[in-house]
Design a protein around this motif. Structure first.
Motif, short mmCIF file in Angstrom:
data_model
loop_
_atom_site.label_atom_id
_atom_site.label_comp_id
_atom_site.label_asym_id
_atom_site.label_seq_id
_atom_site.Cartn_x
_atom_site.Cartn_y
_atom_site.Cartn_z
N GLY A 25 -46.56 27.61 -36.56
CA GLY A 25 -47.68 26.87 -35.98
C GLY A 25 -47.84 25.55 -36.71
O GLY A 25 -47.01 25.16 -37.54
N ALA A 26 -48.92 24.87 -36.38
CA ALA A 26 -49.15 23.50 -36.86
C ALA A 26 -49.08 23.40 -38.38
O ALA A 26 -48.75 22.36 -38.94
N GLY A 27 -49.37 24.49 -39.09
CA GLY A 27 -49.39 24.45 -40.55
C GLY A 27 -48.07 24.07 -41.18
O GLY A 27 -48.03 23.42 -42.23
N ILE A 28 -46.93 24.41 -40.52
CA ILE A 28 -45.64 24.08 -41.14
C ILE A 28 -45.38 22.58 -41.08
O ILE A 28 -44.62 22.04 -41.88
N SER A 29 -46.07 21.88 -40.16
CA SER A 29 -45.89 20.42 -40.07
C SER A 29 -46.95 19.66 -40.87
O SER A 29 -46.87 18.43 -40.99
N ALA A 30 -47.94 20.39 -41.42
CA ALA A 30 -49.03 19.71 -42.15
C ALA A 30 -48.48 18.89 -43.31
O ALA A 30 -48.89 17.75 -43.54
N GLU A 31 -47.47 19.43 -44.03
CA GLU A 31 -46.95 18.71 -45.21
C GLU A 31 -46.05 17.55 -44.81
O GLU A 31 -45.57 16.80 -45.65
N SER A 32 -45.81 17.42 -43.49
CA SER A 32 -45.10 16.23 -42.99
C SER A 32 -46.09 15.14 -42.62
O SER A 32 -45.68 14.04 -42.22
N GLY A 33 -47.40 15.49 -42.66
CA GLY A 33 -48.42 14.49 -42.32
C GLY A 33 -48.95 14.63 -40.92
O GLY A 33 -49.64 13.73 -40.41
N VAL A 34 -48.63 15.77 -40.23
CA VAL A 34 -49.15 15.98 -38.87
C VAL A 34 -50.39 16.86 -38.98
O VAL A 34 -50.28 18.00 -39.46
N PRO A 35 -51.58 16.36 -38.58
CA PRO A 35 -52.79 17.18 -38.72
C PRO A 35 -52.69 18.46 -37.90
O PRO A 35 -52.12 18.45 -36.81
N THR A 36 -53.23 19.55 -38.45
CA THR A 36 -53.23 20.80 -37.67
C THR A 36 -54.33 20.70 -36.60
O THR A 36 -55.13 19.78 -36.59
N PHE A 37 -54.32 21.67 -35.70
CA PHE A 37 -55.24 21.58 -34.55
C PHE A 37 -56.68 21.78 -34.93
O PHE A 37 -57.57 21.17 -34.39
N ARG A 38 -56.89 22.67 -35.90
CA ARG A 38 -58.28 23.08 -36.17
C ARG A 38 -58.84 22.45 -37.45
O ARG A 38 -59.81 22.88 -37.97
N SER A 81 -41.32 12.93 -40.92
CA SER A 81 -40.03 13.63 -41.09
C SER A 81 -40.26 15.11 -41.37
O SER A 81 -41.34 15.49 -41.84
N PRO A 82 -39.22 15.92 -41.15
CA PRO A 82 -39.35 17.34 -41.51
C PRO A 82 -39.65 17.46 -43.00
O PRO A 82 -39.27 16.59 -43.80
N ASN A 83 -40.31 18.54 -43.40
CA ASN A 83 -40.57 18.77 -44.83
C ASN A 83 -39.74 19.95 -45.31
O ASN A 83 -39.05 20.61 -44.49
N PRO A 84 -39.75 20.27 -46.60
CA PRO A 84 -38.89 21.36 -47.11
C PRO A 84 -39.08 22.70 -46.40
O PRO A 84 -38.15 23.51 -46.35
N GLY A 85 -40.24 22.91 -45.79
CA GLY A 85 -40.44 24.16 -45.05
C GLY A 85 -39.56 24.21 -43.81
O GLY A 85 -38.90 25.23 -43.52
N LEU A 89 -36.16 26.84 -43.11
CA LEU A 89 -35.91 27.69 -41.93
C LEU A 89 -34.52 27.40 -41.35
O LEU A 89 -33.82 28.31 -40.89
N ALA A 90 -34.09 26.14 -41.39
CA ALA A 90 -32.73 25.82 -40.91
C ALA A 90 -31.69 26.50 -41.80
O ALA A 90 -30.65 26.96 -41.33
N ARG A 91 -32.00 26.64 -43.11
CA ARG A 91 -31.07 27.33 -44.02
C ARG A 91 -31.02 28.82 -43.71
O ARG A 91 -29.96 29.44 -43.71
N SER A 235 -46.28 26.30 -46.81
CA SER A 235 -44.92 26.70 -46.42
C SER A 235 -43.86 25.80 -47.03
O SER A 235 -42.73 26.24 -47.28
N GLY A 236 -44.24 24.53 -47.32
CA GLY A 236 -43.27 23.60 -47.92
C GLY A 236 -42.88 23.99 -49.33
O GLY A 236 -41.84 23.56 -49.84
#
Ligand code: APR
Length: 253
Positions: A25-38, A81-85, A89-91, A235-236
């Protein structure tokens, strides 16, 4: 985080698993600087509740407002950009014979991080479709300052190819996501509040079929009580440490 941070059951079950599923969910992108929904929206959009903008009714009422909100989010997502989280997952996908990544996110960051088997439950903000015909546009141009782009075929408004509240999820994607969840030996739920259905039911499908279910989230969620393990942290940080512990050779990738 070092190896002692993870229960041996998680390490062994992940090492042995053939079928692993991750729901993000949105939380995995939070450390990339994308605000979560809530969490509160920033700047110009702070006055709006995403759930008031992400609906067909809101678009019919004020297409320009909704189009501009998505244009703002498209620009934001294109700038991060993607973050370490995401990379972790790609690894995992490279170490597990059947890894399925089911995401509620529309930001393409999993694909940018190298994940291949990605199911987008809620569409993708970079794609645009005709509001009337529901057909994705091969190419389109951003709106002029006071308009919303229109479909060259029927003249209807264009809209983002994302699933709005009250709309059906893409049936084939949902069917395959449920099937993957039911077959999972280990199911990771990462960075989601577990509020929005039907995505929030996927971890429970895994529970019912005997999977080891693990939540990665800094705080408790509506899914936490169903989990075998809750790894409380961003997650990062947690995901790269988990991957390096389970597959030590992967740190050199
Ligand atoms: N790492 C992991 N989790 C995090 C992090 C982080 N760094 N930061 C925040 N979180 C968690 C929050 O604690 C919260 O539980 O991410 C979760 C984000 O929850 P939501 O904002 O509700 O986002 P999400 O669960 O993805 O929402 C699902 O709802 O609005 C609709 O379609 C939209 O896809 C979205 C769906």
């Amino acid at each position: 985080m070092d190896e002692s941070a993870f229960p041996s059951d998680i390490i062994e079950r992940l090492r042995q698993a053939r079928r692993v599923v991750a729901l993000t969910g949105a939380g995995i992108s939070a450390e990339s600087g994308v605000p979560t929904f809530r969490e509160a929206q920033t700047g110009l959009w702070a006055q709006y509740d995403p759930q008031e903008l992400a609906t067909p009714q809101a678009f019919r009422r004020n297409p320009k407002l909704v189009w501009d909100w998505y244009a703002w989010r498209r620009a934001l997502v294109a700038s991060v950009s993607p973050n370490p989280g995401h990379y972790a997952l790609a690894r995992i996908e490279r170490h597990v014979s059947e890894f399925t990544l089911i995401t509620q996110n529309v930001d393409s960051l999993h694909q940018k991080a190298g994940s291949r088997n990605v199911f987008e439950l809620h569409g993708n903000i970079s794609r645009v479709k005709c509001f009337e015909e529901d057909i994705v546009m091969d190419d389109w141009t951003e709106a002029e300052s006071d308009t919303v782009p229109r479909c060259p075929r029927c003249g209807g408004y264009l809209r983002p190819d994302v699933v709005w509240f009250g709309e059906m999820l893409p049936p084939d994607v949902l069917r395959r996501a449920i099937s993957a969840a039911r077959a999972a030996e280990v199911f990771l739920t990462i960075g989601t509040s577990g509020i929005v259905q039907p995505a929030a039911s996927l971890p429970l499908e895994a529970v019912e079929n005997g999977a080891l279910v693990i939540e990665i989230n800094p705080v408790q969620t509506q899914l936490s009580s169903w989990m075998d393990f809750c790894l409380r942290g961003p997650s990062g940080i947690v995901l790269p440490a988990l991957v390096s512990t389970v597959w030590p050779d992967s740190t050199r990738e």
